[in-house]
Design a protein around this motif. Structure first.
Motif, PDB file in Angstrom:
ATOM      1  N   GLY A  75       0.813  -1.420  -0.217  1.00 27.98           N
ATOM      2  CA  GLY A  75      -0.010   0.027  -0.192  1.00 27.98           C
ATOM      3  C   GLY A  75       0.941   1.274   0.117  1.00 27.98           C
ATOM      4  O   GLY A  75       0.164   2.504   0.392  1.00 27.98           O
ATOM      5  N   ARG A  76       1.551   1.026  -0.272  1.00 28.20           N
ATOM      6  CA  ARG A  76       2.923   2.537  -0.405  1.00 28.20           C
ATOM      7  C   ARG A  76       3.344   2.401  -1.432  1.00 28.20           C
ATOM      8  O   ARG A  76       3.259   1.480  -2.974  1.00 28.20           O
ATOM      9  CB  ARG A  76       4.023   2.476   0.706  1.00 28.20           C
ATOM     10  CG  ARG A  76       3.979   2.047   2.190  1.00 28.20           C
ATOM     11  CD  ARG A  76       3.586   2.989   2.800  1.00 28.20           C
ATOM     12  NE  ARG A  76       4.544   3.826   2.362  1.00 28.20           N
ATOM     13  CZ  ARG A  76       5.424   4.207   3.959  1.00 28.20           C
ATOM     14  NH1 ARG A  76       4.602   3.331   5.102  1.00 28.20           N
ATOM     15  NH2 ARG A  76       6.191   5.425   4.412  1.00 28.20           N
ATOM     16  N   GLU A  77       3.877   3.820  -2.204  1.00 26.71           N
ATOM     17  CA  GLU A  77       4.633   4.367  -3.117  1.00 26.71           C
ATOM     18  C   GLU A  77       5.796   5.151  -2.991  1.00 26.71           C
ATOM     19  O   GLU A  77       6.570   4.797  -2.782  1.00 26.71           O
ATOM     20  CB  GLU A  77       3.593   5.778  -4.401  1.00 26.71           C
ATOM     21  CG  GLU A  77       1.793   4.720  -4.381  1.00 26.71           C
ATOM     22  CD  GLU A  77       1.488   5.932  -4.508  1.00 26.71           C
ATOM     23  OE1 GLU A  77       1.805   6.808  -5.046  1.00 26.71           O
ATOM     24  OE2 GLU A  77      -0.198   5.541  -5.071  1.00 26.71           O
ATOM     25  N   GLY A  78       6.125   4.456  -4.272  1.00 25.80           N
ATOM     26  CA  GLY A  78       7.425   4.944  -4.714  1.00 25.80           C
ATOM     27  C   GLY A  78       8.675   4.243  -4.428  1.00 25.80           C
ATOM     28  O   GLY A  78       9.895   4.130  -3.623  1.00 25.80           O
ATOM     29  N   LEU A  79       8.642   2.408  -4.634  1.00 23.24           N
ATOM     30  CA  LEU A  79       9.393   2.118  -3.838  1.00 23.24           C
ATOM     31  C   LEU A  79      10.461   1.559  -4.727  1.00 23.24           C
ATOM     32  O   LEU A  79      11.576   0.476  -4.370  1.00 23.24           O
ATOM     33  CB  LEU A  79       9.009   0.615  -3.783  1.00 23.24           C
ATOM     34  CG  LEU A  79       7.382   1.099  -2.404  1.00 23.24           C
ATOM     35  CD1 LEU A  79       6.727  -0.579  -2.254  1.00 23.24           C
ATOM     36  CD2 LEU A  79       8.004   1.343  -1.378  1.00 23.24           C
ATOM     37  N   LYS A  80      10.398   1.746  -6.058  1.00 26.97           N
ATOM     38  CA  LYS A  80      11.405   1.273  -7.294  1.00 26.97           C
ATOM     39  C   LYS A  80      13.097   1.035  -6.592  1.00 26.97           C
ATOM     40  O   LYS A  80      13.216   0.331  -6.193  1.00 26.97           O
ATOM     41  CB  LYS A  80      11.534   2.184  -8.479  1.00 26.97           C
ATOM     42  CG  LYS A  80      11.976   1.132  -9.937  1.00 26.97           C
ATOM     43  CD  LYS A  80      12.151   2.000 -11.144  1.00 26.97           C
ATOM     44  CE  LYS A  80      13.112   1.323 -11.716  1.00 26.97           C
ATOM     45  NZ  LYS A  80      12.614   2.327 -13.230  1.00 26.97           N
ATOM     46  N   PRO A  81      13.981   2.756  -5.679  1.00 32.07           N
ATOM     47  CA  PRO A  81      14.880   2.658  -5.671  1.00 32.07           C
ATOM     48  C   PRO A  81      15.184   2.112  -4.495  1.00 32.07           C
ATOM     49  O   PRO A  81      15.977   0.618  -4.629  1.00 32.07           O
ATOM     50  CB  PRO A  81      14.801   3.638  -4.785  1.00 32.07           C
ATOM     51  CG  PRO A  81      13.905   5.109  -5.894  1.00 32.07           C
ATOM     52  CD  PRO A  81      12.718   3.486  -6.224  1.00 32.07           C
TER      53      PRO A  81
END
Length: 452
Positions: free
Chosen positions: A324-330
């Motif tokens: 349920g979180r965003e911006g996890l790619k790094p």
């Protein structure tokens, strides 16, 4: 005529769960095998909800079944058919069997049946017709009922040993045996593929088919699932349902692959199959009759391989949905090789987003000794002069000299730094961790630790 003949040879299978709880792993495998048979043969899968237990068959449990099947990617061609809606049809068949003299009423209970057996060398119970009581199907006294099972082979059951079968209660409500046969017959099911715990029911069902003058399906009884301790699979072995597996962060592809191998194998070497390969290669003839062992460690190993083969973008999308979180790619880029399930990601990467966690034991062991403070001071000095942008390689170049300069082992420097930045002793690679946090956040966390 040709079209009619063509329709007759289409394989029709069914999956009939009882909505009394979450979809158990064993039932999920049964659904999967039926689905693979239907899709691999150009056949049809019928979904029937056996909801006659009105107290336990709740709408919430029905929804759980739908959600679990959808998550697994198992679709169906007909249904959902609700067994409770066929009550009038079932009752009509019971009355038909009564009218034809193939069934009768009797008040005989368990004690009467037991006494009859003891007095008749354990022969099957035969009752006397009465004006009330439960309704039993008459069993023949001669011959055998032969079960031809694709997996278990042929077994002959002596009819004289079969009890006259209860097909309806005293109030006329049909029991499972009658309802399932009528529903399968009406749906023109050609193959009944179900768990081995139903095997003893099969001669009873064949007698009902015979009484109805209907053609029985081909049967295949799947091996039961056991835990690694050899006992029947249950909650004590870990995940017990599809919902458990999903919530534990397993990928649907891995779950489908692993479930398919619980009793079936294409050869002795191949373990990894795409859904298309499973549909093409699955056959009942290769299903073992021996119990299969559900080993969550093996599933986790398989899942880890699937995780590592996903693209970073795909894994990121799944993890963002899971957490349920965003911006996890790094963070995904530096943890993908270290996780085996989606649930393992946040304990590794959560500190990047929520700040360091607090592990008192880790703090006491790695931050309180005086030499740890010395190490962190030198780390801060080395990083303070490192120009931006930071990368794992530039961070490594800056920090590699610190242990040697202090005459300390690398772990004595990097583990206090890891605890300082993440709060725990487990994280992605320390250089990746520092680079991802960046200059401002890294120096802020190190400074806060030194000031504590």
């Amino acid at each position: 005529m040709g079209a009619d003949q063509h329709r007759m040879v289409i394989m029709r299978v069914r999956f009939p769960p009882s909505p009394t709880g979450a979809l158990h792993i064993g039932n999920a495998r049964t659904a999967l095998y039926n689905w693979l048979l239907a899709r691999g043969s150009g056949g049809q899968l019928v979904l029937r909800i056996e909801d006659t237990d009105r107290e336990r068959s709740t709408p919430e449990n029905v929804d759980l079944i739908f959600e679990s099947l959808e998550w697994l990617g198992i679709d169906y061609d007909e249904g959902p058919i609700y067994q409770s809606q066929n009550a009038e049809r079932h009752a009509g068949v019971v009355q038909q069997l009564l009218d034809e003299g193939k069934a009768y009423r009797t008040t005989a209970g368990p004690d009467v049946v037991k006494a009859y057996k003891e007095a008749n060398d354990n022969r099957g119970f035969r009752g006397q017709e009465e004006s009330e009581g439960a309704i039993r199907l008459r069993m023949p006294d001669e011959g055998v009922t032969v079960v031809n099972d694709i997996i278990r082979g042929e077994t002959a059951f002596e009819n004289v040993l079969l009890d006259d079968l209860v097909i309806a209660r005293a109030d006329g409500t049909p029991v499972y045996h009658l309802a399932v046969v009528v529903d399968d017959s009406d749906a023109q099911i050609t193959h009944v593929v179900r768990g081995a715990d139903h095997y003893s029911n099969t001669p009873k069902h064949l007698r009902i088919y015979d009484a109805l003058g209907a053609t029985p399906p081909t049967y295949a009884h799947l091996p039961l699932l056991h835990g690694t301790d050899g006992k029947k699979l249950s909650k004590r072995h870990g995940a017990a349902s599809v919902s458990d597996l999903r919530n534990s962060g397993y990928l649907r592809e891995a779950v489908v692959n692993y479930l398919a191998l619980l009793g079936w194998g294409y050869d002795d070497k191949t373990e990894f199959f795409t859904v298309e390969e499973l549909q093409r290669n699955f056959s009942l003839e290769r299903v073992s009759k021996n119990p299969a062992v559900f080993d969550e460690l093996k599933l986790r190993h398989m899942n880890g391989r699937y995780v590592r083969e996903l693209s970073v973008e795909d894994l990121t999308a799944r993890l963002e949905e899971f957490t349920g979180r965003e911006g996890l790619k790094p963070a995904v880029e530096i943890t993908q090789e270290k996780i085996s399930t989606l649930a393992e990601f946040w304990p590794l990467a959560g500190s990047f987003y929520d700040g360091p966690s607090d592990d008192p034991k880790a703090r006491e062991k790695f931050l309180e000794p005086p030499e740890s403070r010395t190490a962190l001071e030198q780390v801060r000095a080395a990083l303070d002069g490192l120009p931006e942008p930071w990368s794992a390689s530039s961070v490594e170049e800056a920090l590699r000299v610190v242990p040697e300069a202090l005459g300390m082992k690398p772990k004595a420097v990097y583990q206090p730094l890891r605890v300082t930045l993440t709060g725990t002793t487990v994280s992605p690679g320390i250089f990746d961790t520092v680079a991802l946090l960046g200059r401002e956040e890294t120096l802020k966390r190190v400074g806060r630790s030194l000031e504590a």
